[in-house]
Every structure is written in structure tokens, then in C-alpha cells.
Design an enzyme around this catalytic site. Structure first.
Site, PDB file in Angstrom:
ATOM      1  N   PRO A  19       0.786  -1.233   0.000  1.00 29.48           N
ATOM      2  CA  PRO A  19       0.000   0.000   0.000  1.00 29.48           C
ATOM      3  C   PRO A  19       0.819   1.284   0.000  1.00 29.48           C
ATOM      4  O   PRO A  19       0.277   2.349  -0.253  1.00 29.48           O
ATOM      5  CB  PRO A  19      -0.784  -0.115   1.310  1.00 29.48           C
ATOM      6  CG  PRO A  19       0.104  -0.906   2.201  1.00 29.48           C
ATOM      7  CD  PRO A  19       0.789  -1.907   1.305  1.00 29.48           C
ATOM      8  N   ASP A  42       3.596   2.377 -11.404  1.00 32.00           N
ATOM      9  CA  ASP A  42       2.647   3.476 -11.509  1.00 32.00           C
ATOM     10  C   ASP A  42       2.598   4.257 -10.204  1.00 32.00           C
ATOM     11  O   ASP A  42       3.344   4.001  -9.279  1.00 32.00           O
ATOM     12  CB  ASP A  42       1.272   2.974 -11.961  1.00 32.00           C
ATOM     13  CG  ASP A  42       0.708   1.919 -11.035  1.00 32.00           C
ATOM     14  OD1 ASP A  42       0.739   2.140  -9.801  1.00 32.00           O
ATOM     15  OD2 ASP A  42       0.245   0.881 -11.541  1.00 32.00           O
ATOM     16  N   LYS A  63      -0.320   8.340 -14.374  1.00 32.61           N
ATOM     17  CA  LYS A  63      -0.588   9.181 -13.223  1.00 32.61           C
ATOM     18  C   LYS A  63      -1.897   8.683 -12.636  1.00 32.61           C
ATOM     19  O   LYS A  63      -2.362   7.603 -12.963  1.00 32.61           O
ATOM     20  CB  LYS A  63      -0.723  10.639 -13.681  1.00 32.61           C
ATOM     21  CG  LYS A  63       0.583  11.250 -14.147  1.00 32.61           C
ATOM     22  CD  LYS A  63       0.475  12.771 -14.083  1.00 32.61           C
ATOM     23  CE  LYS A  63       1.819  13.443 -14.045  1.00 32.61           C
ATOM     24  NZ  LYS A  63       2.722  13.099 -15.130  1.00 32.61           N
ATOM     25  N   GLY A  96       0.359  -1.126  -7.223  1.00 35.80           N
ATOM     26  CA  GLY A  96       0.017  -0.758  -5.853  1.00 35.80           C
ATOM     27  C   GLY A  96      -0.815  -1.844  -5.178  1.00 35.80           C
ATOM     28  O   GLY A  96      -1.633  -2.504  -5.807  1.00 35.80           O
ATOM     29  N   GLY A  97      -0.578  -2.070  -3.888  1.00 35.67           N
ATOM     30  CA  GLY A  97      -1.379  -3.028  -3.130  1.00 35.67           C
ATOM     31  C   GLY A  97      -1.166  -4.451  -3.594  1.00 35.67           C
ATOM     32  O   GLY A  97      -0.040  -4.896  -3.794  1.00 35.67           O
ATOM     33  N   ASP A  98      -2.263  -5.164  -3.798  1.00 32.68           N
ATOM     34  CA  ASP A  98      -2.199  -6.522  -4.327  1.00 32.68           C
ATOM     35  C   ASP A  98      -2.431  -6.493  -5.834  1.00 32.68           C
ATOM     36  O   ASP A  98      -3.122  -5.604  -6.355  1.00 32.68           O
ATOM     37  CB  ASP A  98      -3.262  -7.392  -3.652  1.00 32.68           C
ATOM     38  CG  ASP A  98      -3.250  -8.790  -4.250  1.00 32.68           C
ATOM     39  OD1 ASP A  98      -2.264  -9.511  -4.032  1.00 32.68           O
ATOM     40  OD2 ASP A  98      -4.211  -9.139  -4.977  1.00 32.68           O
ATOM     41  N   THR A 126      -2.754  -5.753   0.319  1.00 39.93           N
ATOM     42  CA  THR A 126      -3.722  -4.825  -0.288  1.00 39.93           C
ATOM     43  C   THR A 126      -4.020  -3.634   0.617  1.00 39.93           C
ATOM     44  O   THR A 126      -4.085  -3.776   1.850  1.00 39.93           O
ATOM     45  CB  THR A 126      -5.029  -5.546  -0.651  1.00 39.93           C
ATOM     46  OG1 THR A 126      -5.922  -4.581  -1.220  1.00 39.93           O
ATOM     47  CG2 THR A 126      -5.708  -6.164   0.566  1.00 39.93           C
ATOM     48  N   MET A 175     -11.349   3.395  -4.410  1.00 40.41           N
ATOM     49  CA  MET A 175     -11.654   4.287  -5.527  1.00 40.41           C
ATOM     50  C   MET A 175     -12.996   4.978  -5.348  1.00 40.41           C
ATOM     51  O   MET A 175     -13.741   5.158  -6.310  1.00 40.41           O
ATOM     52  CB  MET A 175     -11.647   3.497  -6.855  1.00 40.41           C
ATOM     53  CG  MET A 175     -10.282   2.931  -7.184  1.00 40.41           C
ATOM     54  SD  MET A 175     -10.274   1.948  -8.682  1.00 40.41           S
ATOM     55  CE  MET A 175     -10.915   0.413  -8.065  1.00 40.41           C
ATOM     56  N   GLY A 204      -2.806   5.579   3.114  1.00 36.93           N
ATOM     57  CA  GLY A 204      -2.562   4.725   4.270  1.00 36.93           C
ATOM     58  C   GLY A 204      -1.179   4.093   4.234  1.00 36.93           C
ATOM     59  O   GLY A 204      -0.668   3.760   3.167  1.00 36.93           O
TER      60      GLY A 204
HETATM   61  N1  SAH Z   1      -4.498  -3.210  -6.098  1.00 33.12           N
HETATM   62  C1  SAH Z   1      -4.677  -2.129  -5.163  1.00 33.12           C
HETATM   63  C2  SAH Z   1      -5.909  -1.327  -5.457  1.00 33.12           C
HETATM   64  C3  SAH Z   1      -5.836  -0.601  -6.756  1.00 33.12           C
HETATM   65  S1  SAH Z   1      -7.215   0.398  -7.059  1.00 33.12           S
HETATM   66  C4  SAH Z   1      -4.686  -2.679  -3.737  1.00 33.12           C
HETATM   67  O1  SAH Z   1      -4.760  -3.899  -3.549  1.00 33.12           O
HETATM   68  O2  SAH Z   1      -4.559  -1.889  -2.801  1.00 33.12           O
HETATM   69  C5  SAH Z   1      -6.668   1.956  -6.474  1.00 33.12           C
HETATM   70  C6  SAH Z   1      -7.304   2.282  -5.153  1.00 33.12           C
HETATM   71  O3  SAH Z   1      -6.613   1.634  -4.103  1.00 33.12           O
HETATM   72  C7  SAH Z   1      -7.232   3.727  -4.762  1.00 33.12           C
HETATM   73  O4  SAH Z   1      -8.211   4.494  -5.401  1.00 33.12           O
HETATM   74  C8  SAH Z   1      -7.493   3.640  -3.284  1.00 33.12           C
HETATM   75  O5  SAH Z   1      -8.855   3.420  -3.017  1.00 33.12           O
HETATM   76  C9  SAH Z   1      -6.759   2.367  -2.937  1.00 33.12           C
HETATM   77  N2  SAH Z   1      -5.422   2.623  -2.394  1.00 33.12           N
HETATM   78  C10 SAH Z   1      -4.254   2.213  -2.897  1.00 33.12           C
HETATM   79  N3  SAH Z   1      -3.238   2.572  -2.092  1.00 33.12           N
HETATM   80  C11 SAH Z   1      -3.777   3.210  -1.050  1.00 33.12           C
HETATM   81  C12 SAH Z   1      -3.269   3.801   0.136  1.00 33.12           C
HETATM   82  N4  SAH Z   1      -1.965   3.821   0.404  1.00 33.12           N
HETATM   83  N5  SAH Z   1      -4.128   4.349   1.011  1.00 33.12           N
HETATM   84  C13 SAH Z   1      -5.447   4.349   0.761  1.00 33.12           C
HETATM   85  N6  SAH Z   1      -5.970   3.810  -0.343  1.00 33.12           N
HETATM   86  C14 SAH Z   1      -5.169   3.244  -1.230  1.00 33.12           C
END
Ligand code: SAH
Length: 505
Positions: A19, A42, A63, A96-98, A126, A175, A204
Site C-alpha cells: 500500500p 505506476d 498518473k 500498488g497493493g495486491d 492490499t 476508488m 494509508g
Molecule cells: N491493487 C490495489 C488497489 C488498486 S485500485 C490494492 O490492492 O490496494 C486503487 C485504489 O486503491 C485507490 O483508489 C485507493 O482506493 C486504494 N489505495 C491504494 N493505495 C492506497 C493507500 N496507500 N491508502 C489508501 N488507499 C489506497
């Protein structure tokens, strides 16, 4: 078995970057980055993770919201084409995230499968779970929540069927900042209690984290009032109340300091230690490691240095960690070890170099009271009858020699390694331009950086923090105007200096 196929190396790792907190990358993700030829990342993937792949080519894709910059179809094609270029390359796609929680990782994997390019999925932490966790909100709790659902507020990603979620205790909305008022209203219309606690967590797990709290009825307004924007996760459910008890990250003493959320550029060598980066990160800084110099073997492979060393009796002078590293790799290459140094006395330029020696089982016979070549030369307890041998890079300055000769002590220098310039790539340069402060590791780093100045970027105007007076002098000589010097020769003091520089003191 040999593989004739030109694309034998073509391979794509789809990596969940976590994250934001760079410590939340998995070990597999780290390994895949280390092996990558090219990295596509990204805006949600913390660029700090690029420190695991200093030599890889990096490409920034997208972006906020993919469409503004490059379409998903273009990204899919870019991944596949990059993997197939140059006879096959290892591509790390940092997401980002998972990988498979929204963000269209499934489509990227399908594109690889369709093109016959080998791939792997490295799941990540995630934000749906981690952003609440860093806000002190568990998504389940034995007493209050036994299930959770992750949904998207982006209609392009499918939208949610709120009525089907009526039995789910905790809702995690991704989102959804922009449409939060509509979504909250629809959740209430589908039967969820307007008084359900809710929290929105922006960025976060990073030091830019911000949190707004309220109820399902008030959260959209609270988010607006606080000015929170994407990326953010909104949590709806009784678990939100636990933040009162479990808040930990954004009220820790390290959160919100002068370096918190600021980019600090650290000039370093590609294989240098990142201890300073760790100290800065602990203070909340986002660290950009800028490799401005890199070390290479001496032009003659170190043969001359080895030869002098063989018959040398006297003081061996080591003036950097790199000198220690290079010395041991030279010995190792000649099938020697520390015993080859038994007949010399060793002087280290400062505590850090002395530590490098200690790590290899050697105690420095002398370390000057203040680190620096000048002090080493002035304080070395040698008399006119003793010789000194300085094993160093081709760029060594004359200070040490002059200080020693002023005391009538003989000085010999041999090239142990070479220091070469390494320009940062486009992405690092872009981040460098936005850094709040820069730390300079050495005079040569200052000179290399000064050379990057061009029409739209002048590093000489950036605030810089340096470890010692010698680097400060070198930095000023190179043209830097805002130089802050650490009060003592420690990484913590250097970080303090960086804080003072950021505050403009
Ligand atoms: N694959 C990602 C999600 C991608 S969609 C995951 O598993 O986290 C993009 C959305 O992820 C953003 O609009 C937001 O809602 C969330 N997001 C990603 N990083 C974040 C962070 N550090 N803090 C809060 N929301 C985050």
C-alpha cells in the site's frame, strides 16, 4: 540443455508493491525486482522500492487513473513488448497493493498468457486491509465483525451491488472518494444504518496518511472538510470505533516530524550502505537514493596496490568504507586474507571506516579525534622515520598528503579502486527535482551533482546536508549555496542537519 529461442529470458513478474510503506513489499517481490531488467511502475507503487533494482531501466506508467496518461491496453502491450525486446527481458510490473485486487492485474496477466510470455504473480498487501490497519482499524473483530467485503466506487470497474452486501459486517470501499456522497446514500437506501461508524484513510501506511472519521451519514462531508482525496480507502462498520483504542501509526512520535512525508535525496554509490536511508525513513522521510558515483576496480586491477602492500612496513591509511571493501576484494582476488595486513598498522579516517574494518575482524590502530583526511594527517602518531601508504581511489585529494608532509612524514599513494560518475535516470531525476533536501556523501558526490545543473534544474539551489566540514567546503566550492553541516559525525546528526535544512535554519 540450451535454449535457442530468442525470447528465452522474456518473463514478467506482476508484483504487488503493497500500500505504500516500502517495508510491506514481500521478499518474493524484492527478489523479482532485484532480477529485473526493466521495471514498470505506476503512481500507487512507492518509487522507493526502486532501490532494489538500481541498475534496471525504469518506466513510469500512469498518473492518477490510468487513462490520463496511458491506457490499460497500452500498458498491456508495453508489458508484453518490453518482455520480448532485446532478445527477451525480465520485466517487473509493480502494482500498488495486491496484484489482483482491482487495478486490472488480471488483464495484464491475460495479456502475457495471450502473447505466450511467461509470467508469475507475486501477491501484495492490499490497501483494502492495510490502510485501515495503519489507521488502527481491524477489518474483522471477533466481537463486532465476522465478514468484510471489498468494493469499488469506480463505476468503470463494475460498481457495487449494495443490496447484496446487506449481510456483510465491514465494507471496504476503494476508488470511492469522489463519489462518496452518492455511494453512502445508496448504502443507506439499501438498508444500512446511517449511524454506522465510517472512516476514510488517505495514503494509508505512508507518512502522508490522513484519516477522517464520522458515520455513514456524515463521512462524505467529513472527507470534504478535511480535503481528503484519492487514493483513499473508506471503511464502513462497527470496527471503525476500535481506532480510538488501537490507533498506533499516525500518533507515534516518529509521525509528523520535519522530514515526515518529505523526499530526502541521498547521494550514494550503487553498492554503498543504506544505513542513512534507514535512519531517514525512521523519521518518516521518503528516501530517494541517487547513485551519482559508482566504484570500479583500479585500472590495473589493483596489481600495483597489491605490490606496494606486499613489502610495505608502516601505516596503511584507509579513508573510506569503499577503500575497506575494495581492499578485501583485492586480497580475496589474490587468494589472500586479513593476514596479509599483519605487518602494517592501520589508520582509519573515521569511526565508520573503523567499523567496516571491525566487521572484517580488524581493529584500527588509529582513528583521528575528528573524522576527515585533514585530521588524520595532522594527528597520525607517526614520526619522520615511518612511511605511510594511502590506498584510495584515483580521485583522492591532496589534503592528507599535505598534512603528513607538513609533519615530515613520507607519503605514498596507490590506486585501489576507481570512482566513476553515474547519472541518475529520468525517473530518479524527476523525483530529485522535487526533493526537500539532499544529503551529500562526499566532495565528489557534490561535484558530480553540480554537473547535473541545466536550464530547468539547478541542484545548487537545493538545501543540502553534509556530514563533515570537508564535504561542506567541497560542496560550497562546487557551488552549493545552502549547506547545513551535521554537528557530530553520526547518521542521526546528519538526519538532524537534514531536518534543520528542511526548516530553512
Ligand atoms: N491493487 C490495489 C488497489 C488498486 S485500485 C490494492 O490492492 O490496494 C486503487 C485504489 O486503491 C485507490 O483508489 C485507493 O482506493 C486504494 N489505495 C491504494 N493505495 C492506497 C493507500 N496507500 N491508502 C489508501 N488507499 C489506497
Amino acid at each position: 540443455m540450451t535454449q535457442a529461442s530468442t525470447s528465452s529470458r522474456a518473463f514478467v513478474s506482476l508484483i504487488g508493491a503493497g500500500p505504500g510503506d516500502p517495508g510491506l513489499l514481500t521478499l518474493r517481490g524484492q527478489h523479482a525486482l532485484q532480477n529485473a531488467d526493466v521495471v514498470l511502475f505506476d503512481y500507487l507503487a512507492n518509487p522507493e522500492l526502486l532501490r532494489w533494482c538500481p541498475d534496471a531501466h525504469t518506466i513510469y506508467v500512469g498518473k492518477k487513473g490510468f487513462s490520463e496518461y496511458i491506457t490499460q491496453e497500452q500498458i498491456n502491450a508495453l508489458i508484453v513488448n518490453t518482455a520480448q525486446q532485446n532478445g527477451g527481458q525480465r520485466v517487473a510490473r509493480l502494482k500498488g497493493g495486491d496484484v489482483f485486487v482491482f487495478g486490472r492485474g488480471g488483464e495484464e496477466a491475460e495479456a502475457c498468457a495471450h502473447a505466450g510470455v511467461g509470467f508469475e504473480i507475486v501477491p501484495g498487501v492490499t490497501s483494502a486491509i492495510a490502510a485501515p490497519a495503519y489507521a488502527g482499524i481491524p477489518v474483522t473483530h471477533r466481537d463486532v465483525a465476522r465478514s468484510f467485503a471489498v468494493l469499488t466506487g469506480n463505476t468503470r470497474e463494475g460498481g457495487a451491488h449494495y443490496e447484496r452486501l446487506s449481510g456483510v459486517d465491514t465494507l471496504l470501499l476503494l476508488m470511492g472518494v469522489r463519489n462518496l456522497d452518492t455511494i453512502a446514500a445508496e448504502l443507506i437506501a439499501s438498508g444500512r444504518d446511517p449511524q454506522t461508524p465510517a472512516a476514510t484513510v488517505q495514503w494509508g501506511s505512508t507518512h502522508q496518511q490522513r484519516v477522517a472519521t464520522g458515520t455513514l451519514e456524515t463521512i462524505a462531508q467529513a472527507v470534504k472538510d478535511a480535503g481528503l482525496e484519492a487514493p483513499a480507502v473508506t471503511v464502513v462498520g462497527e470496527v471503525v470505533k476500535l481506532r480510538d483504542k488501537l490507533r498506533w501509526f499516525d500518533n507515534a512520535p516518529t509521525f509528523g516530524g520535519p522530514l515526515s512525508g518529505k523526499t530526502v535525496a541521498v547521494t550514494r554509490t550503487r553498492d554503498g550502505s543504506s544505513a542513512l536511508s534507514d535512519v531517514l525513513r525512521a523519521r518518516g522521510a521518503s528516501v530517494l537514493e541517487v547513485p551519482l558515483i559508482r566504484f570500479e576496480a583500479a585500472s590495473d586491477g589493483g596489481g600495483a596496490a597489491l605490490n606496494v602492500l606486499r613489502d610495505f612496513r608502516g601505516w596503511l591509511l584507509l579513508t573510506s568504507n569503499q577503500a575497506v571493501t575494495a581492499l578485501f576484494s583485492l586480497l580475496d582476488g589474490a587468494e589472500l586474507d586479513a593476514r596479509a595486513l599483519a605487518h602494517v598498522r592501520i589508520a582509519a579516517v573515521g569511526p565508520s571506516t573503523a567499523r567496516s574494518l571491525a566487521e572484517r575482524g580488524l581493529r584500527a590502530d588509529f582513528v583521528p579525534s575528528t573524522p576527515g583526511a585533514r585530521h588524520l594527517g595532522a594527528e597520525l602518531p607517526a614520526d619522520g622515520g615511518e612511511a605511510t601508504l594511502h590506498l584510495t581511489s584515483q580521485l583522492a585529494e591532496d589534503e592528507l598528503q599535505r598534512a603528513l608532509e607538513a609533519h615530515g612524514i613520507g607519503y605514498t599513494r596507490a590506486e585501489l579502486y576507481r570512482t566513476e560518475a553515474a547519472a541518475p535516470d529520468e525517473n530518479r531525476l524527476e523525483r530529485l527535482k522535487n526533493a526537500a533536501v539532499l544529503t551529500l556523501a562526499s566532495g565528489s558526490a557534490a561535484r558530480h551533482l553540480a554537473k547535473l545543473a541545466d536550464a530547468d534544474f539547478n541542484p545548487l539551489n537545493m538545501p543540502v546536508a553534509v556530514m563533515g566540514p570537508q564535504t561542506a567546503d567541497a560542496a560550497r566550492e562546487a557551488g552549493f549555496t545552502r549547506v547545513t553541516v551535521a554537528e557530530t559525525a553520526s547518521l542521526e546528526a546528519l538526519a538532524d542537519a537534514a531536518e534543520r535544512a528542511v526548516r530553512g535554519e
